[in-house]
Design a protein around this motif. Structure first.
Motif, PDB file in Angstrom:
ATOM      1  N   TYR A   1     123.663  78.310  -0.242  1.00 11.15           N
ATOM      2  CA  TYR A   1     124.089  78.743   1.085  1.00 11.15           C
ATOM      3  C   TYR A   1     123.146  78.194   2.154  1.00 11.15           C
ATOM      4  CZ  TYR A   1     127.444  82.342  -0.451  1.00 11.15           C
ATOM      5  OH  TYR A   1     128.523  83.005  -0.965  1.00 11.15           O
TER       6      TYR A   1
ATOM      7  N   VAL B   1     135.672  64.704   2.805  1.00 10.64           N
ATOM      8  CA  VAL B   1     135.651  64.308   1.408  1.00 10.64           C
ATOM      9  C   VAL B   1     136.385  63.000   1.164  1.00 10.64           C
ATOM     10  CG1 VAL B   1     135.425  66.618   0.477  1.00 10.64           C
ATOM     11  CG2 VAL B   1     137.683  65.681   0.951  1.00 10.64           C
TER      12      VAL B   1
ATOM     13  N   SER C   1     129.005  75.028  -4.597  1.00 10.73           N
ATOM     14  CA  SER C   1     129.152  76.077  -5.604  1.00 10.73           C
ATOM     15  C   SER C   1     129.781  75.479  -6.849  1.00 10.73           C
ATOM     16  CB  SER C   1     130.027  77.203  -5.063  1.00 10.73           C
ATOM     17  OG  SER C   1     131.289  76.703  -4.725  1.00 10.73           O
TER      18      SER C   1
ATOM     19  N   GLU D   1     130.970  66.979  16.710  1.00 14.45           N
ATOM     20  CA  GLU D   1     131.639  67.457  17.918  1.00 14.45           C
ATOM     21  C   GLU D   1     131.391  66.443  19.021  1.00 14.45           C
ATOM     22  OE1 GLU D   1     130.717  71.407  19.134  1.00 14.45           O
ATOM     23  OE2 GLU D   1     132.070  71.318  20.842  1.00 14.45           O
TER      24      GLU D   1
ATOM     25  N   ASN E   1     122.144  78.678  17.114  1.00 10.95           N
ATOM     26  CA  ASN E   1     122.579  77.321  16.743  1.00 10.95           C
ATOM     27  C   ASN E   1     124.088  77.189  16.694  1.00 10.95           C
ATOM     28  OD1 ASN E   1     120.031  76.446  16.537  1.00 10.95           O
ATOM     29  ND2 ASN E   1     119.999  76.295  14.324  1.00 10.95           N
ATOM     30  N   ILE E   2     124.568  76.063  17.112  1.00 12.19           N
ATOM     31  CA  ILE E   2     125.964  75.748  16.883  1.00 12.19           C
ATOM     32  C   ILE E   2     126.178  75.663  15.387  1.00 12.19           C
ATOM     33  CG2 ILE E   2     127.738  73.966  17.147  1.00 12.19           C
ATOM     34  CD1 ILE E   2     127.140  75.326  19.741  1.00 12.19           C
ATOM     35  N   ASN E   3     127.257  76.249  14.938  1.00 10.48           N
ATOM     36  CA  ASN E   3     127.422  76.378  13.498  1.00 10.48           C
ATOM     37  C   ASN E   3     128.865  76.064  13.146  1.00 10.48           C
ATOM     38  OD1 ASN E   3     127.087  77.104  10.888  1.00 10.48           O
ATOM     39  ND2 ASN E   3     127.348  79.285  11.253  1.00 10.48           N
ATOM     40  N   ILE E   4     129.172  74.802  13.182  1.00  6.64           N
ATOM     41  CA  ILE E   4     130.554  74.424  12.963  1.00  6.64           C
ATOM     42  C   ILE E   4     130.693  73.805  11.591  1.00  6.64           C
ATOM     43  CG2 ILE E   4     132.501  73.158  13.923  1.00  6.64           C
ATOM     44  CD1 ILE E   4     130.229  72.767  16.285  1.00  6.64           C
ATOM     45  N   LYS E   5     131.514  74.414  10.768  1.00  5.88           N
ATOM     46  CA  LYS E   5     131.650  73.892   9.424  1.00  5.88           C
ATOM     47  C   LYS E   5     132.786  72.882   9.374  1.00  5.88           C
ATOM     48  CE  LYS E   5     131.935  78.093   8.218  1.00  5.88           C
ATOM     49  NZ  LYS E   5     132.260  79.307   7.501  1.00  5.88           N
ATOM     50  N   ARG E   6     132.509  71.790   8.811  1.00  3.78           N
ATOM     51  CA  ARG E   6     133.575  70.820   8.625  1.00  3.78           C
ATOM     52  C   ARG E   6     133.261  70.064   7.352  1.00  3.78           C
ATOM     53  NH1 ARG E   6     135.209  67.618  13.830  1.00  3.78           N
ATOM     54  NH2 ARG E   6     135.533  69.745  14.446  1.00  3.78           N
ATOM     55  N   LYS E   7     134.241  69.771   6.601  1.00  3.50           N
ATOM     56  CA  LYS E   7     133.975  69.115   5.338  1.00  3.50           C
ATOM     57  C   LYS E   7     134.717  67.794   5.283  1.00  3.50           C
ATOM     58  CE  LYS E   7     133.949  70.047   0.461  1.00  3.50           C
ATOM     59  NZ  LYS E   7     134.074  71.070  -0.544  1.00  3.50           N
TER      60      LYS E   7
ATOM     61  N   ASP F   1     126.749  80.195   5.103  1.00  5.37           N
ATOM     62  CA  ASP F   1     127.858  79.284   4.820  1.00  5.37           C
ATOM     63  C   ASP F   1     127.625  78.665   3.457  1.00  5.37           C
ATOM     64  OD1 ASP F   1     129.025  79.606   7.329  1.00  5.37           O
ATOM     65  OD2 ASP F   1     127.627  78.175   8.205  1.00  5.37           O
ATOM     66  N   VAL F   2     128.677  78.586   2.664  1.00  6.03           N
ATOM     67  CA  VAL F   2     128.536  77.992   1.340  1.00  6.03           C
ATOM     68  C   VAL F   2     128.314  76.488   1.485  1.00  6.03           C
ATOM     69  CG1 VAL F   2     129.672  77.534  -0.850  1.00  6.03           C
ATOM     70  CG2 VAL F   2     130.032  79.719   0.298  1.00  6.03           C
TER      71      VAL F   2
ATOM     72  N   ASN G   1     139.168  64.708  23.508  1.00  5.01           N
ATOM     73  CA  ASN G   1     139.869  65.264  22.348  1.00  5.01           C
ATOM     74  C   ASN G   1     141.322  64.808  22.235  1.00  5.01           C
ATOM     75  OD1 ASN G   1     137.902  67.033  21.029  1.00  5.01           O
ATOM     76  ND2 ASN G   1     137.892  68.086  22.990  1.00  5.01           N
TER      77      ASN G   1
END
Lengths: 168, 357
Positions: free
Chosen positions: B320, B43, B304, B171, B35-41, B300-301, B131
Motif C-alpha cells: 500500500y 498497463v 497485490s 494530470e 498531496n494530490i492523490n490521483i490513482k491511474r493505472k 491505495d493498493v 482536456n
C-alpha cells in the motif's frame, strides 16, 4: 482565476452537501458497489478540495465536481480490473432496488453511455450541462443518449418490457 | 413506460447511510492530507523502436508554476520535500512545440516530475482546452506528433523499458502565465519488483513524440538520488502463527509518501477460521503509533497477489501507499484497519512493531 468567486472551506462543504444524491447516483451508476462508491466519493472530495484553486467560478462547481468523481470512478474501475486478488463476494453487500430489470440493463451498458442517461433523465441536466460536465460536444452527448436508449430498449425488450424515451 | 427520474430511481438503491457518513467524514478531514492523490493505472504493453534524441540543457525560462505549487498550497511545501527537488532537467523542441522538464522529486520509490508544454497558440489556454480532444491545443500537439498528452504507457530507466506501473498518474492543466502553454504533472512508481532501479543516479526516459509509424522519441531526464534524513526503511520480525506466518513486513517512509508491505503464508487455510480471520483482518492495513492512531490516511493498493501452490500453501502479498508523515513517532507499528461506518480504526490486537530506520 478569471472572475472567480473563491470558495472558502464552509462554502465548499455546503456545495458538496448539495450534491450528495447526485454523487451517489453517478458513482453507483459506474461502480455498482457501495464500498467502491464510498471510496470514490471520499477521494473525489479530497481531490476537489486540494484543487479548489483551479476552479474558475462557483457556477462551474457542479460539473467540475462530477467530472472529478467520474475520473475517480474510472480510476477505480481500472484498478479493480487489473487487481490480482479476488474480492470475496460476501464482502460486497447486496443492494435492494425496486426495478431489477432496469438496474441490470443500465449496469450492462458502458458507463460512457449510462452516465449521460443518468445525468439527463435522472438528474435533469441539460444537454449543454452534460457537454460541460463530460467535456464532450453536445452532438456527442446526443449521440450517446441515443445509443444508450437503443441499447436499453433492446435489453429491456428481451425482458418483455417496453420503455419509451423522449427528450425533454 | 417512460424513462424518467421516478422510473430511474427505482433502478437505483437508496443512498446508504454509510455513503452519507463517508461524505461527512471526508468533509470533516479536508485538511488532513495535502498531496494530490490521483490513482491511474497504465498497463498497455508497447512494442516500438525507440530513438533517444534529447540532450540535457539548463532551462528555466518563463516557468511560474512548479511541481511544489501543484503538490502543495503556496509556500507550504515542507522543507524536507524541497530538499528533494531537482531542477532544469531537459528541454526539447519538436517542430513548433517546446517541452521543458523543469522539476522533479525522487525519494527512491516514486518520481514526480513536471513538463511544461509550450505551443505557438497565441492565447491563454483553459483547462477545457487541455482536456478537450478537439481543442486547438490538442490538435496542435497531434499535428506536431506529440504523444505526451495521451498519458505514458511506458518509461525507461537507463535504457531499459518498462510498462507503466500501478498508481502512476498524470494530470495536465493550463498554464495561466503564458500563452499556448500547459503543464503536465507525472508520477511514476518505480519501486516495483520487476524494475531494476539503480541505487545512484540514473536516466529516466519518457515517450514524448511519435517519429514515423513505429518509432518513438524519448525525453531523457537525469534523476539524482538525494540523501534525505527523512527517508527511512523499517522492517519487522516475522510473526509465526499456528497455520502460517506473516513475513516481509516493511515500511518505507519518505517526505513524498509512506509505503507499506506485508506477505502472508498459510499452510492449511481453507477450513481454518482463524486463518480466514487473519486474511480478512490484514486485507487492509496502515501505519499506526503505539496508541493505534492511524498515520497517513487511507491507503491505495500498489500491488497485490493471492495464490495457492501445489502443496496448498496460500501466499498473499499486499503493498500500500499512504500520504507522508509530517513527523515520525518514536514507535511505529503496522496494524490492520477497518472502516467502522464512520472512520477507519486500527486493530491493535494484531499490530506488528516496526524496527530499524
Amino acid at each position: 482565476m478569471k472572475g472567480a468567486t473563491k470558495l472558502n472551506e464552509q462554502d465548499f462543504i455546503d456545495e458538496i452537501k448539495k450534491y450528495k444524491g447526485l454523487m451517489f447516483h453517478i458513482s453507483y451508476g459506474m461502480l455498482y458497489n457501495i464500498q467502491d462508491c464510498e471510496d470514490a466519493v471520499q477521494e473525489s472530495i479530497l481531490k476537489a478540495w486540494q484543487s479548489i484553486n483551479k476552479l474558475n467560478s462557483i457556477d462551474s462547481f457542479k460539473p467540475w465536481l462530477i467530472r472529478i468523481l467520474i475520473n475517480t470512478c474510472n480510476d477505480i474501475l481500472r484498478k479493480n480490473k487489473f487487481r490480482n486478488y479476488q474480492q470475496l463476494d460476501e464482502n460486497i453487500p447486496a443492494v435492494n432496488v425496486q426495478n431489477n430489470e432496469l438496474h441490470d440493463a443500465i449496469k450492462s451498458i458502458n458507463p460512457k453511455l449510462s452516465i449521460p442517461i443518468i445525468l439527463f433523465y435522472m438528474e435533469g441536466f441539460t444537454l449543454n450541462e452534460i457537454s460541460m460536465t463530460l467535456k464532450i460536444p453536445e452532438g456527442t452527448v446526443k449521440s450517446r443518449l441515443s445509443r444508450a436508449k437503443k441499447k436499453l430498449e433492446k435489453i429491456l425488450s428481451s425482458e418483455e418490457e417496453y420503455y419509451e424515451f423522449e427528450y425533454r | 413506460m417512460n424513462l424518467n427520474t421516478d422510473n430511474l430511481l427505482t433502478a437505483f438503491p437508496q443512498m446508504p447511510k454509510s455513503f452519507e457518513n463517508k461524505i461527512d467524514y471526508s468533509l470533516s478531514n479536508l485538511n488532513r492530507n495535502r498531496n494530490i492523490n490521483i490513482k491511474r493505472k497504465f498497463v498497455v504493453v508497447f512494442a516500438s523502436m525507440v530513438l533517444i534524441i534529447f540532450s540535457i540543457i539548463g532551462v528555466s525560462e518563463g516557468l511560474k508554476l512548479g511541481l511544489l505549487d501543484f503538490l502543495f498550497n503556496k509556500n507550504e511545501a515542507p522543507e524536507n520535500v524541497v530538499e528533494l527537488l531537482q531542477s532544469d532537467l531537459a528541454y526539447a523542441k519538436i517542430n513548433d512545440v517546446e517541452l521543458t522538464a523543469s522539476e522533479c522529486l525522487y525519494d527512491g520509490a516514486t518520481i514526480k516530475f513536471v513538463i511544461n508544454i509550450n505551443t505557438k497558440i497565441n492565447e491563454m489556454l483553459t483547462d477545457v482546452d487541455v482536456n478537450d480532444y478537439d481543442s486547438s491545443f490538442n490538435k496542435e500537439l497531434r499535428d506536431n506528433n506529440i504523444i505526451l498528452q495521451g498519458g505514458l504507457d511506458w518509461f525507461s530507466i537507463n535504457d531499459t523499458d518498462y510498462s507503466m506501473t500501478n498508481l502512476s498518474t498524470q494530470e495536465i492543466i493550463a498554464d495561466n502565465n503564458k500563452n499556448g502553454s500547459a503543464i503536465a504533472y507525472f508520477e511514476i512508481y518505480t519501486n516495483d519488483t520487476n524494475i531494476n532501479i539503480p541505487e545512484d543516479s540514473f536516466s529516466l526516459g519518457i515517450p514524448v513524440a511519435q517519429k514515423g509509424k513505429t518509432d518513438t522519441m524519448k525525453m531523457i531526464l537525469p534523476i539524482k538520488v538525494i540523501n534525505n534524513s527523512q527517508i527511512k526503511e523499517l522492517k519487522a520480525d516475522d510473526v509465526y502463527l499456528e497455520y502460517g506466518k506473516i513475513s516481509n513486513v516493511y515500511a518505507r517512509l519518505s517526505p513524498l509518501k509512506t509505503y507499506l508491505g506485508i506477505k502472508m503464508e498459510f499452510y492449511s487455510c481453507a477450513e481454518n477460521e482463524d486463518c480466514q480471520d487473519t486474511i480478512n483482518a490484514w486485507s487492509e492495513f496502515a501505519l499506526v503509533d503505539k496508541e493505534g492512531k492511524i498515520l497517513g490516511g487511507k491507503g491505495d493498493v500498489v500491488s497485490s497477489g493471492d495464490n495457492v501452490d501445489d502443496k496448498g500453501t496460500r501466499r498473499i502479498m499486499l503493498e500500500y501507499q499512504y500520504e507522508p508523515l509530517e513527523t515520525y513517532p518514536d514507535e511505529l507499528y503496522i496494524a490492520p484497519v477497518e472502516y467502522n461506518g464512520i472512520e477507519l480504526e486500527s486493530n491493535m490486537d494484531r499490530e506488528i512493531k516496526l524496527i530499524g530506520g
